[in-house]
Design an enzyme around this catalytic site. Structure first.
Site, PDB file in Angstrom:
ATOM      1  CD  GLU A  23       7.296  29.598 -15.404  1.00 20.26           C
ATOM      2  OE1 GLU A  23       6.519  28.669 -15.648  1.00 20.26           O
ATOM      3  OE2 GLU A  23       8.361  29.768 -16.043  1.00 20.26           O
ATOM      4  CG  ASP A  44       7.208  19.011 -14.707  1.00 17.39           C
ATOM      5  OD1 ASP A  44       7.197  19.655 -13.661  1.00 17.39           O
ATOM      6  OD2 ASP A  44       6.927  19.511 -15.817  1.00 17.39           O
ATOM      7  NE  ARG A  58       9.838  31.057 -18.136  1.00 17.98           N
ATOM      8  CZ  ARG A  58       8.945  31.082 -19.116  1.00 17.98           C
ATOM      9  NH1 ARG A  58       9.157  31.827 -20.181  1.00 17.98           N
ATOM     10  NH2 ARG A  58       7.824  30.383 -19.030  1.00 17.98           N
ATOM     11  CD  GLU A 109       8.695  20.262 -22.045  1.00 18.12           C
ATOM     12  OE1 GLU A 109       8.868  21.266 -21.329  1.00 18.12           O
ATOM     13  OE2 GLU A 109       8.035  20.283 -23.121  1.00 18.12           O
TER      14      GLU A 109
END
Length: 621
Positions: A248, A381, A252, A515
């Protein structure tokens, strides 16, 4: 933790370097007190020299034998005998040199010592000025050239222009309320009108600011971008004793800072990105080099999520570092970042893949797969996304990434992609050979991925990949359209007579995820079919009706309920991804064009590393 701490013979600036500075100060002070003819008798000089010699020896010993981390300690005590002998020789040579310098100092007059001190100070000031002019300390000089497409033209169609302006107004509403109620904190609670912090970032603050930087720039919100830049320069601090999610923080913070640098050329973003990248490097200190999921960025101690298949690392986490780390090497001149992520590929390529598929769990100690659970949604993913985008970002020279991607897509098509009885294409999850006919909202990104990768597929498969992307986009739109609020659930199922509907209460929420809109944007850019803009506008209307509140935007607990129950969190990715993808959906194709930019999994645009540009830069050096 600085990258220097990875090398056992070199201390960090806060450790042995500080000890060395003390030694130098001691030498200077001793010299001033001992100077002057007749200040001491010969015996006193000899005693002073012995004391001074012992002090120098102690300082040099401290440099080599007082570690500032457990990694350094292990490096010192477990070197080979040859290394130990070499270290002793260096210590002896340094000791003899220090004695000579001490003798010379004792013979100098006070005026000479003061002159030497002045010269040393002037040299330090000159070095500091040179570093400032060169940019971030330790970073090579770099001539900034803004990549093509950082700014685009206004949409020619006035209706489209009006819709894009509406999306910009949504961004302003989200940003202004974050600034009003949660400035400097990670996220906003728009109902409570206060700050919200996730433990994913530890004590690092400002996630919304860093995540939103490039969206502000692309939307030409210049004042907001300026105030965000000033906050980063003055307040963004990574020197915290906290455990963070490597994944993360990378997508980010590192991604957001890299993107902001490439768009604006502001040196502070390059400096901060590299600084944070160095602090993430200890996560790779595992037997295989597969990084830990969690890292204390002060101590450098890592671990994995306790629920992750016997202490395994997660495919979507360790597989979603590649784009950012390649750019960190590009901007810093330090190859270690690229080496770390290329090693991940080496480990993966040595392993057998069940049916050609990549399980979601890999043990970083044994280098073996954990549970044979395969998902193109959560846990898996963005690994597949980064294989494709690594190839595109390399100006299509990364043949290894390309092969890994298309081989994986072939296995996904064979074993995971299915059609419902009414003809909806979906991507199931694979658990030890058995299919679970569930598709997550996160999986909906794959429609855009398949379409983006169509150009590199074998010639007879290009049209098929575009069609596959369109079918996934249609299925995900149906998951939105079959709810009361026209917003999609976290997951939806295709079993028991149900299609594209969430059947479990804990799958009915919507947390402002991007998404589905991401896939609409890719499909629009690649086909210009107007239905994708129509579907995107439906999402805008639903967001405005159900998620907009006085204090910003909030997620929804149950999208099938006619009455809103807000979760009271404005996610940072709503500003970074959802609103950016909507804005691009209603922009011309010249804004962040695909031939010059790729988006990381947090929608931060990173430039394609064109070979011609690299050659020009090399020739200028």
């Amino acid at each position: 933790m600085p990258a220097a701490s990875l090398l056992p013979l070199f201390g960090s600036p806060a450790g042995p370097g500080a000890l060395g500075g003390s030694a130098g100060g001691g030498a200077g002070g001793g010299g001033r007190k001992a100077a002057g003819p007749g200040a001491f008798r010969l015996t006193e000089k000899f005693v002073l020299l012995l004391v001074f010699s012992a002090f120098i020896t102690l300082c040099f010993g401290a440099i080599f034998f007082l570690p500032d981390s457990s990694k350094l300690l292990s490096g010192v005590f477990f070197h080979s005998a040859a290394d130990g002998a070499g270290s002793l020789e260096r210590i002896r040579a340094d000791h003899e040199r220090a004695l000579r310098e001490a003798k010379e100092t004792l013979q100098k007059l006070p005026e000479e010592i003061r002159r030497d001190i002045r010269q040393d100070k002037e040299k330090l000031l000159q070095d500091a000025r040179g570093r400032k002019e060169a940019g971030a300390p330790g970073l090579p000089q770099r001539l900034f050239r803004q990549p093509v497409g950082a700014v685009g033209q206004e949409p020619a169609d006035p209706v489209i222009r009006e819709k894009r302006d509406k999306i910009k107004e949504m961004m302003k509403h989200a940003w202004d309320n974050y600034k009003r109620y949660a400035w400097g904190l990670n996220e906003l609670k728009p109902i409570s009108k206060q700050g919200h912090s996730s433990n994913l970032f530890g004590n690092i603050q400002g996630a919304t600011i860093v995540d939103a930087l490039d969206t502000l720039y692309v939307m030409e919100m210049k004042e907001e971008f300026k105030e965000a830049t000033e906050w980063v320069e003055k307040n963004l601090d990574f020197n915290v004793n906290a455990e963070i999610s490597v994944f993360e923080v990378n997508i980010r913070f590192v991604g957001g800072l890299l993107s902001a640098y490439y768009l604006s050329g502001e040196e502070v973003f390059r400096k901060k990105a590299v600084e944070l990248g160095e602090k993430l490097l200890p996560a790779f200190n595992t037997p295989t080099g597969i990084p830990w999921a969690l890292l204390n960025i002060k101590s450098g101690i890592g671990r994995n999520w306790p629920w992750a298949s016997g202490g395994s690392s997660i495919l979507a986490e360790f597989g979603t570092l590649h784009l950012e780390f390649i750019h960190l090497s590009h901007l810093s001149g330090n190859p270690v970042f690229a080496e770390k992520v290329m090693n991940i590929r080496k480990v993966l390529n040595r392993l057998d893949k069940p049916e050609g598929l990549y399980p979601n769990y890999l043990n970083p100690s044994s280098g073996q797969w954990g549970q044979h659970h395969v998902s193109i949604g959560g846990l898996g993913d963005s690994f597949y996304e980064y294989l494709l985008k690594a190839w595109l970002m390399s100006d299509k020279t990364d043949e290894e990434g390309k092969k890994m991607y298309y081989d994986a897509v072939q296995a996904i098509e064979t074993h995971l992609i299915r059609k419902s009885s009414s003809g909806l294409t979906y991507i199931a999850e694979w658990k030890g050979g058995l299919l679970e006919h569930k598709m997550g909202h996160l999986t909906c990104f794959a429609g855009g991925m398949f379409a983006l990768g169509a150009d590199g597929a074998p010639p007879d498969k290009t049209g098929h990949h575009i069609e596959l992307g369109a079918e996934i986009a249609r299925t995900c739109h149906e998951s939105y359209d079959r709810t009361s609020m026209k917003l999609g659930p976290e997951a939806f199922r295709f079993d028991g007579g149900v299609e594209a509907i969430a059947t479990r209460q804990n799958e009915k929420y919507y947390i402002l995820r991007p998404e589905v809109i991401e896939t609409y944007m890719y499909m629009w850019r690649l086909t210009h079919d107007p239905k994708y803009r129509q579907w995107g506008w439906e999402a805008v209307e639903a967001l405005e009706k159900h998620c907009r509140v006085d204090g910003g935007y909030s997620g929804i607990r149950d999208v099938y309920n006619n009455h809103e129950s807000h979760d009271d969190v404005q996610q940072s990715f709503f500003l970074s991804e959802t609103l950016k993808y909507l804005y691009l959906l209603f922009s011309e194709d010249d804004l962040l064009p695909f031939e010059h930019w790729v988006f990381n999994t947090e929608a931060h645009p990173l430039p394609v590393l064109h070979k011609d540009d690299e050659n020009k830069e090399e020739n200028k050096k």
